[in-house]
Design a protein around this motif. Structure first.
Motif, short mmCIF file in Angstrom:
data_model
loop_
_atom_site.label_atom_id
_atom_site.label_comp_id
_atom_site.label_asym_id
_atom_site.label_seq_id
_atom_site.Cartn_x
_atom_site.Cartn_y
_atom_site.Cartn_z
N ALA A 197 6.40 -9.64 0.59
CA ALA A 197 7.77 -10.14 0.75
C ALA A 197 7.80 -11.35 1.69
CB ALA A 197 8.68 -9.04 1.27
N VAL A 198 7.06 -11.27 2.79
CA VAL A 198 7.01 -12.40 3.73
C VAL A 198 6.36 -13.60 3.05
CG1 VAL A 198 6.01 -13.24 5.90
CG2 VAL A 198 7.11 -10.98 5.80
N ARG A 199 5.31 -13.37 2.30
CA ARG A 199 4.64 -14.45 1.56
C ARG A 199 5.62 -15.14 0.63
NH1 ARG A 199 3.18 -17.79 -1.59
NH2 ARG A 199 1.17 -18.07 -2.57
N PRO A 257 5.42 -0.40 4.73
CA PRO A 257 6.34 -1.12 3.84
C PRO A 257 7.61 -1.50 4.61
CG PRO A 257 6.34 1.23 3.32
CD PRO A 257 5.28 1.01 4.37
N LEU A 258 8.35 -2.43 4.07
CA LEU A 258 9.56 -2.94 4.72
C LEU A 258 10.50 -1.83 5.18
CD1 LEU A 258 10.18 -5.88 2.26
CD2 LEU A 258 9.81 -6.14 4.71
N GLN A 259 10.71 -0.84 4.33
CA GLN A 259 11.67 0.21 4.65
C GLN A 259 11.21 1.12 5.79
OE1 GLN A 259 10.07 -0.08 1.71
NE2 GLN A 259 9.28 1.90 1.06
N ASN A 289 0.48 -7.67 6.66
CA ASN A 289 0.30 -6.23 6.48
C ASN A 289 -0.57 -5.63 7.59
OD1 ASN A 289 1.99 -5.87 4.30
ND2 ASN A 289 0.39 -6.26 2.80
N ARG A 290 -1.61 -6.34 7.99
CA ARG A 290 -2.45 -5.85 9.10
C ARG A 290 -1.63 -5.75 10.38
NH1 ARG A 290 -6.21 -9.50 7.22
NH2 ARG A 290 -5.89 -10.85 9.04
N LYS A 291 -0.80 -6.75 10.63
CA LYS A 291 0.00 -6.79 11.87
C LYS A 291 1.05 -5.68 11.93
CE LYS A 291 -1.91 -10.12 14.06
NZ LYS A 291 -2.62 -9.86 15.30
N GLY A 321 9.44 -2.19 -0.03
CA GLY A 321 8.18 -2.60 -0.64
C GLY A 321 7.21 -3.23 0.33
N ASN A 322 6.25 -3.92 -0.23
CA ASN A 322 5.13 -4.51 0.50
C ASN A 322 5.61 -5.61 1.45
OD1 ASN A 322 2.90 -6.43 0.99
ND2 ASN A 322 1.73 -5.04 -0.32
#
Length: 171
Positions: A41-43, A10-12, A3-5, A36-37
């Protein structure tokens, strides 16, 4: 970290269309998160079973997308891609040269994903297969420079075929 990077977008709202592919732990089905987040999602998409705890999103548990879609060609096509270049870095099941937790885990994942991998790769327009299997799926993180170089070489070798097939699509 993710999220920092991406500046907490959000994805969209990412500049390029992106989906993080995960596996619903309860149903075994592939899920492509494209809203969304981003970090969450990557996690979910990288939660290797028995190494990381499943990610919980909306009350459901998600693990590594590689279990249901080792190379998520279907997800790309479902998002509107009409020409898909897949990269296959999988290792085929082989006689284990060493015993240990990570060796068994790596072998188990290779065995489980063989049919799903074949199914997904068959849907791709181009498949690039860098020869990175000797680096190992879990233990090779420290060899990323070599993996990147091998990937670049494989992509360069595939360029004539990519260009030829793109011409057929009239791009």
């Amino acid at each position: 970290y993710i999220n920092r990077k991406v500046g907490n977008r959000p994805l969209q709202d990412l500049p390029l269309k992106f989906a993080a592919v995960a596996t619903d732990l309860d149903s075994g089905k592939m899920v492509a998160f494209n809203r969304g987040n981003t970090g969450q999602a990557v996690r979910a998409s990288v939660s290797i079973p028995n190494v990381f705890q499943p990610a919980v999103i909306g009350g459901r548990r998600y693990v590594d997308g590689g279990l249901s879609a080792p190379v998520p060609v279907s997800a790309a096509k479902n998002m509107g891609a009409n020409f898909v270049i897949a990269v296959d870095i999988s290792a085929k099941p082989a006689k284990l040269s060493e015993a240990g937790f990570f060796s068994y885990l790596d072998q188990s994942l290779n065995i489980m994903s063989t049919a799903a991998l074949r199914n997904e790769l068959a849907k791709a327009d181009i498949v690039i297969k860098p020869q990175v299997q000797h680096l190992g799926a879990v233990g090779g993180f420290d060899q990323k420079t070599q993996a990147i170089k091998l990937g670049e070489q494989a992509a360069q070798a595939a360029l004539p075929e990519i260009k030829r097939k793109l011409q057929a699509y009239r791009y």
